[in-house]
Design an enzyme around this catalytic site. Sequence first.
Site, PDB file in Angstrom:
ATOM      1  N   GLY A   2       8.859 -62.194   7.393  1.00  0.00           N
ATOM      2  CA  GLY A   2       8.561 -60.994   6.607  1.00  0.00           C
ATOM      3  C   GLY A   2       8.026 -59.876   7.489  1.00  0.00           C
ATOM      4  N   SER A  23      -3.178 -62.229   1.438  1.00  0.00           N
ATOM      5  CA  SER A  23      -4.365 -62.307   2.288  1.00  0.00           C
ATOM      6  C   SER A  23      -4.439 -61.008   3.103  1.00  0.00           C
ATOM      7  CB  SER A  23      -4.252 -63.540   3.186  1.00  0.00           C
ATOM      8  OG  SER A  23      -4.660 -63.235   4.487  1.00  0.00           O
ATOM      9  N   VAL A  62       8.628 -64.399   0.574  1.00  0.00           N
ATOM     10  CA  VAL A  62       7.683 -65.503   0.356  1.00  0.00           C
ATOM     11  C   VAL A  62       8.482 -66.798   0.254  1.00  0.00           C
ATOM     12  CG1 VAL A  62       5.915 -64.112  -0.827  1.00  0.00           C
ATOM     13  CG2 VAL A  62       7.696 -65.221  -2.176  1.00  0.00           C
ATOM     14  N   ASN A  90      14.998 -67.601   0.633  1.00  0.00           N
ATOM     15  CA  ASN A  90      16.118 -68.511   0.360  1.00  0.00           C
ATOM     16  C   ASN A  90      15.992 -69.064  -1.060  1.00  0.00           C
ATOM     17  OD1 ASN A  90      17.845 -68.610   2.558  1.00  0.00           O
ATOM     18  ND2 ASN A  90      16.594 -70.100   3.657  1.00  0.00           N
ATOM     19  N   SER A 116      19.821 -63.931   6.863  1.00  0.00           N
ATOM     20  CA  SER A 116      19.942 -64.984   7.878  1.00  0.00           C
ATOM     21  C   SER A 116      19.694 -64.444   9.273  1.00  0.00           C
ATOM     22  CB  SER A 116      21.332 -65.610   7.834  1.00  0.00           C
ATOM     23  OG  SER A 116      21.433 -66.577   8.865  1.00  0.00           O
ATOM     24  N   GLY A 117      19.141 -65.312  10.084  1.00  0.00           N
ATOM     25  CA  GLY A 117      18.938 -64.943  11.489  1.00  0.00           C
ATOM     26  C   GLY A 117      17.592 -65.375  12.020  1.00  0.00           C
ATOM     27  N   GLY A 118      16.803 -66.001  11.147  1.00  0.00           N
ATOM     28  CA  GLY A 118      15.490 -66.468  11.591  1.00  0.00           C
ATOM     29  C   GLY A 118      14.594 -65.295  11.946  1.00  0.00           C
ATOM     30  N   HIS A 173      26.293 -70.427   3.333  1.00  0.00           N
ATOM     31  CA  HIS A 173      26.077 -70.197   4.770  1.00  0.00           C
ATOM     32  C   HIS A 173      25.228 -71.330   5.348  1.00  0.00           C
ATOM     33  CE1 HIS A 173      23.288 -68.946   7.951  1.00  0.00           C
ATOM     34  NE2 HIS A 173      24.235 -68.164   8.413  1.00  0.00           N
ATOM     35  N   ASN A 174      24.167 -71.658   4.648  1.00  0.00           N
ATOM     36  CA  ASN A 174      23.282 -72.715   5.150  1.00  0.00           C
ATOM     37  C   ASN A 174      23.957 -74.083   5.126  1.00  0.00           C
ATOM     38  OD1 ASN A 174      21.446 -70.622   5.280  1.00  0.00           O
ATOM     39  ND2 ASN A 174      19.736 -71.885   4.627  1.00  0.00           N
ATOM     40  N   GLU A 177      25.983 -74.163   8.027  1.00  0.00           N
ATOM     41  CA  GLU A 177      25.050 -74.300   9.171  1.00  0.00           C
ATOM     42  C   GLU A 177      24.695 -75.785   9.390  1.00  0.00           C
ATOM     43  OE1 GLU A 177      21.559 -71.591   9.029  1.00  0.00           O
ATOM     44  OE2 GLU A 177      20.346 -73.405   9.119  1.00  0.00           O
ATOM     45  N   LYS A 248      14.895 -78.124   4.481  1.00  0.00           N
ATOM     46  CA  LYS A 248      14.119 -77.425   3.446  1.00  0.00           C
ATOM     47  C   LYS A 248      14.852 -77.391   2.117  1.00  0.00           C
ATOM     48  CE  LYS A 248      11.419 -74.584   6.542  1.00  0.00           C
ATOM     49  NZ  LYS A 248      12.423 -74.360   7.620  1.00  0.00           N
ATOM     50  N   ARG A 433      41.116 -96.250 -14.824  1.00  0.00           N
ATOM     51  CA  ARG A 433      40.376 -95.556 -15.887  1.00  0.00           C
ATOM     52  C   ARG A 433      41.037 -95.809 -17.243  1.00  0.00           C
ATOM     53  NH1 ARG A 433      40.710 -90.217 -15.782  1.00  0.00           N
ATOM     54  NH2 ARG A 433      38.729 -89.846 -16.835  1.00  0.00           N
TER      55      ARG A 433
END
Length: 467
Positions: A2, A23, A62, A90, A116-118, A173-174, A177, A248, A433
């Site tokens: 962030g 905070s 967040v 995400n 995306s991109g960390g 995308h993830n 990844e 995650k 079946r």
Amino acid sequence: MGSNLARNLASREGNTVAVFNRSYEKTETLITEHPEAGFIATSSYEEFAAALQKPRTAIIMVQAGRGTDAVIDALTAVFEPGDIIVDGGNALFTDTIRREAAVRATGINFVGAGISGGEEGALNGPSIMPGGSAEAWQTLGPILRSIAAVAEGEPCVTHVGTDGAGHFVKMIHNGIEYADMQLIAEAYDLLRRVGGLEPAEIAEVFAEWNTGELESYLIEITAEVLRQVDASTGKPLVDVILDQAGAKGTGAWTVQTALDLGVPVSGIAEAVFARSLSSKPAQRAAASAMPAAAAEWAPDDRAAFVEDVRRALYASKIIAYSQGFDAIVAGAEQYDWDIKKGEIAKIWRAGCIIRAQFLNRITEAYAADPELVALVTAPYFTEAVAGALPAWRRIVSGAALAGIPTPTFASSLSYYDGLRADRLPAALVQGQRDFFGAHTYKRVDKEGTFHTLWSGDRTEISATDAH
Ligand code: 6PG
């Protein structure tokens, strides 16, 4: 992430960025560490809203989950109709669909944007996948374009579709990844255990691969990780890292969603499961004495073996992307999103974790045929897979004989063979079946739906007579 995104925004000409964190200490630290950003520190939502020009735009970063709802509620209370709230986390796309509808009812715009991109990408230019309304995109587009990564002169951001479309595409995308990472890990394992190469040597192999059709951020950083030596033991770092992969949840979401949509994302699923299997120490310990009955695999020509692994990796990677794009197509249909597949490939070319040279080929494939039924069937990819096939089969069969797990290599090859098969044993499944559940079947030679009277005289009847 962030604070880096805020710094990226603040560094653009004409932008003044107000920041807020629950905070206030964290806000103060950010302001003190980055005086060049000229941030406006705020200590309450009211102060934050008052600091922004109208229409206001807020980007929330967040941890996905209930915290996001609390922040959205707080912002909705101090924002006005026409303002925009962007969730850059995400989030699960169905949550985004729900939130978008609830916030829209207040006249405020809500945009779920996959980013995306960390941390580094957030600072220097991420790939951004926003959903939400076209109206919100009018205001948001220029802001996001100004901070996004740039690939061949084009910003890596596009309006993906309405409501949850952006988070849906980020989820896929993830998923890709996960598959990409697991495929690279399997290639590493083979190069080490079969090729007999040390991590530093494998780093060189990956660095070399990074100059060709496999060129990508993940291959590049893999070389870096493999080169790293642990300061305290002098061993390759990879040898002292516990072999239990974390997650995650976005990979699992991709698979769960694909199951709901009926899309076989088998490569992605195997990558998710490979992480789960790695993280079961008790089961692994209990199974460690089980027999392998494996044959020794010692290729005579090491260079040829390395090339086989490279080709198997490339072919499996094509399958992972093809499956990911299948999921995007199915999601777009289910949720009524007008997602341009070629545009998605374009915005993944830079900034994001799966950025790769090969995404240009995907854009070209969809440009040539926007209705392409499966990416792997595009001429470029068909040819690429055909070129890799003998190597791919040697690697998967060799690994099976040697007792080396290659779940994504193997499942991708199996998917490919399933997809191209004239006849599948699904016919037998239909027969089963029908036997136990009178679920009926269709025939290859006539129209209609049929049932065999399995517990009677085994004649076939039209399904209208079946129950
Ligand atoms: C990105 C990454 C990012 C992150 C995820 C996945 O696009 O920048 O995908 O979103 O790395 O959190 O992490 P896990 O591997 O922990 O699921």
